[in-house]
Design a protein around this motif. Structure first.
Motif, PDB file in Angstrom:
ATOM      1  N   LEU A  49      -8.169  -4.477  -4.223  1.00 48.53           N
ATOM      2  CA  LEU A  49      -8.282  -3.718  -2.979  1.00 48.53           C
ATOM      3  C   LEU A  49      -7.013  -2.914  -2.715  1.00 48.53           C
ATOM      4  N   VAL A  50      -5.856  -3.471  -3.061  1.00 52.36           N
ATOM      5  CA  VAL A  50      -4.603  -2.722  -2.890  1.00 52.36           C
ATOM      6  C   VAL A  50      -4.637  -1.444  -3.727  1.00 52.36           C
ATOM      7  N   ARG A  68       0.832  -1.211   0.000  1.00 57.13           N
ATOM      8  CA  ARG A  68       0.000   0.000   0.000  1.00 57.13           C
ATOM      9  C   ARG A  68       0.866   1.260   0.000  1.00 57.13           C
ATOM     10  N   LEU A  69       1.968   1.206   0.712  1.00 52.52           N
ATOM     11  CA  LEU A  69       2.896   2.336   0.659  1.00 52.52           C
ATOM     12  C   LEU A  69       3.414   2.528  -0.762  1.00 52.52           C
ATOM     13  N   GLY A  70       3.778   1.421  -1.412  1.00 50.76           N
ATOM     14  CA  GLY A  70       4.243   1.510  -2.788  1.00 50.76           C
ATOM     15  C   GLY A  70       3.162   2.017  -3.724  1.00 50.76           C
ATOM     16  N   ASN A 125       3.408   1.460 -17.850  1.00 50.15           N
ATOM     17  CA  ASN A 125       3.281   1.461 -16.392  1.00 50.15           C
ATOM     18  C   ASN A 125       2.066   2.264 -15.929  1.00 50.15           C
ATOM     19  N   VAL A 126       1.104   2.465 -16.839  1.00 48.39           N
ATOM     20  CA  VAL A 126      -0.097   3.236 -16.529  1.00 48.39           C
ATOM     21  C   VAL A 126      -1.309   2.324 -16.643  1.00 48.39           C
ATOM     22  N   ASN A 139       2.565  -5.741  -8.569  1.00 50.75           N
ATOM     23  CA  ASN A 139       2.311  -5.151  -9.886  1.00 50.75           C
ATOM     24  C   ASN A 139       1.262  -4.040  -9.793  1.00 50.75           C
ATOM     25  N   ALA A 140       0.226  -4.284  -8.991  1.00 50.49           N
ATOM     26  CA  ALA A 140      -0.814  -3.265  -8.821  1.00 50.49           C
ATOM     27  C   ALA A 140      -0.287  -2.042  -8.093  1.00 50.49           C
ATOM     28  N   SER A 141       0.717  -2.243  -7.234  1.00 57.15           N
ATOM     29  CA  SER A 141       1.195  -1.137  -6.399  1.00 57.15           C
ATOM     30  C   SER A 141       2.095  -0.167  -7.154  1.00 57.15           C
TER      31      SER A 141
END
Length: 550
Positions: free
Chosen positions: A133-134, A30-32, A534-535, A380-382
């Motif tokens: 959710l992340v 989540r920080l990432g 990366n978008v 990957n999501a972060s």
């Protein structure tokens, strides 16, 4: 210490270590996610615009008053308002999303504990590492807030359903229900399902006072939704016809993404979780209920879980089929919450000598394997940017000359583009509308259609600008270019969105724009984002530059 005690102690230590490891990884991703998110994407910018502009009613956001109230307080504290709608406070707003995303984790640990003292592995693993959710839980949106209060309410439902509760517990349940329905609309059917599920064990126990308290709490939360039912939803239904499918449809691919069912290993391990929960419930069931009560607390908890899970799925799926609108994985996050929570309630409350209770040992390696598969998806999501609209606005701002024009297609990209653009007066949305109109754009479009107002700018003006040596900049989704290519072949880009009136209108406007620019004999220069890979695919924009051929 006897050998069995040493084994149980070692297992408990391994479980605690794994639990803390999962929570730590959940916090790190989540920080990432907050660090790499980049600019506010259109829905986030929409929320910030709604609470920052007093002229825009709060119900034009897609969340109830609690989220809007919290966001209003944060915006007031950091100085975010209509006058500062320029991206300068993005860091502070991202901190709010990060805080709410992390708060969900301890709630996920506590929520199933009223019904069972076992560690809720399924809830914790999915909430810590579920990619949807992340990503969505750390955004400047109300999903994490809604999931947190939804889980809190579910845990209190499980508590009051199976045991006599004090007045303070009932007050906590009433407050939690109120906060749940006022933080996310999707919690309304889940609160209704929880009320029905809690009613069943209470009827079996003949706890009529508790039933009256349950009804009072449900009535309070239902009454709190009346302003939306009477004032907000009727206005929304006026334009909802533009975004509806022609027939009821549940997009199972979208639902699968919400549950992270995108990998055969994840699918298998989630199936193992379910099988373990059912086996444990069967083998560890109480065959001799406690004297004088007729039903044990363990069996009542599992009855609650079965009814809660069944009613939630029935209400949510029925609601989606009734609306007939396109969905996204984030819409089903409350259903993910209820499913994981319900299966964790099948857990045995404490170890004993029965075979069913020993099944609990298998949860640990299954959780570790599932976390190992979900972790790369969460990572990957972060590190995905939610939008590259900041790049597009910088590119256009740095190259814009007097006489140039910027077109944003479709119009809803304008919320975030105008947030970062320094030349708003030169930006025209397609269809044309003001920044404050974007918050109720579909209603604006519907009124334009009824009034016969053109859905596009003056096409002749575009040609004149190019003929005079000016440049027309088009900020659009990458699919706009595909629309043009396929249109020349007499085809339509296949997309569920194109089955809606709004989707067809966007397709038509895009084709007309491309035809006018092609007719002007302008040369086209396509600017692709340097970090396009990366978008987020749904929010990736490209810039097209049209100027007179030399």
């Amino acid at each position: 210490m006897h050998p069995p005690d040493r084994v149980n102690s070692a297992i408990a230590s391994a479980e605690r270590l794994t639990l803390f490891g999962l929570l730590a990884v959940g916090v790190v991703v989540r920080l990432g996610c907050a660090y790499c998110a980049g600019p506010l994407w259109r829905d986030e910018a929409h929320s910030v615009l709604v609470v920052g502009d007093p002229s825009i009613p709060l119900w034009w956001d897609s969340f109830p008053v609690l989220w809007n109230g919290l966001l209003s307080i944060v915006c007031a504290c950091v100085g975010e308002n209509r006058g500062t709608f320029d991206g300068s406070r993005d860091f502070e707003l991202r901190c709010l999303g990060l805080f709410l995303g992390i708060i969900v984790l301890p709630v996920a640990v506590w929520a199933p504990s009223p019904g069972t003292r076992a560690i809720p592995w399924m809830t914790i693993t999915l909430f810590a590492l579920n990619p949807t959710l992340v990503a969505c839980g750390t955004q400047v949106r109300g999903y994490a807030l809604g999931c947190a209060f939804g889980l809190l309410t579910a845990g209190l439902f499980a508590r009051v359903a199976t045991r006599r509760s004090s007045a303070s517990t009932w007050l906590a349940l009433a407050a939690a229900q109120l906060l749940a329905v006022q933080s996310m609309y999707a919690n309304v059917p889940l609160v209704a399902a929880g009320s029905v599920a809690a009613l069943m064990p209470m009827l079996l126990q003949r706890r009529y006072t508790g039933i009256a308290c349950l009804a009072a709490a449900a009535a309070l939360s239902a009454l709190s939704t009346l302003p939306y039912v009477l004032f907000a939803f009727p206005r929304m239904n006026e334009w909802a016809v533009l975004v509806k499918f022609d027939r009821a449809e549940l997009e199972t691919v979208v639902l699968a993404k919400a549950f992270a069912l995108v990998h055969i290993g994840v699918n298998t391990l989630l199936g193992v979780f379910v099988a373990l929960a059912l086996c444990e419930a069967w083998f560890a069931r109480d065959r001799r209920p406690a004297a004088g009560r007729g039903f044990s607390r363990r069996n009542l908890t599992r009855l609650f879980a079965i009814v809660f899970l069944s009613a939630s799925w029935a209400l949510v799926v029925g609601y989606v089929l009734f609306l007939k609108v396109p969905t996204a994985p984030r819409y089903f996050l409350p259903l993910v919450m209820v499913t994981a929570f319900s299966f964790d309630l099948f857990r045995s409350p404490r170890p004993s000598g029965t075979f069913g209770d020993r099944i609990r040992v298998a949860y640990l390696p299954v959780s570790i394997m599932l976390a190992t598969l979900l972790a790369p998806l969460a990572v990957n999501a972060s590190w995905v940017k939610v939008s590259n609209v900041d790049w597009a606005s910088r590119l256009v701002d740095s190259s814009l000359r007097p006489g140039d024009l910027v077109l944003v297609h479709p119009w809803y990209l304008g919320t975030s583009f105008l947030r970062y653009s320094k030349h708003r007066d030169d930006v025209v949305l397609l269809p044309p509308m003001r920044l404050e109109d974007i918050t109720r754009g579909y209603l604006k479009i519907l009124n334009m259609k009824k009034a016969g107002t053109p859905m596009h700018p003056d096409w002749a003006d575009l040609e004149r600008r190019i003929a005079r040596g000016g440049t027309v900049w088009v900020v659009a989704l990458p699919t706009w270019e595909w629309h043009v290519v396929l249109a020349k072949q007499g085809q339509i880009l296949q997309s569920p969105w194109n089955r809606t009136a709004a989707g067809m209108m966007e397709w038509t406007n895009g084709i007309e724009l491309a035809a006018i620019l092609t007719k002007s004999e302008a040369s086209m220069l396509r600017h692709a984002s340097p970090d396009a890979g990366n978008v987020c695919d749904d929010e990736l924009v490209e810039v097209y530059e049209f100027r007179k051929s030399r």
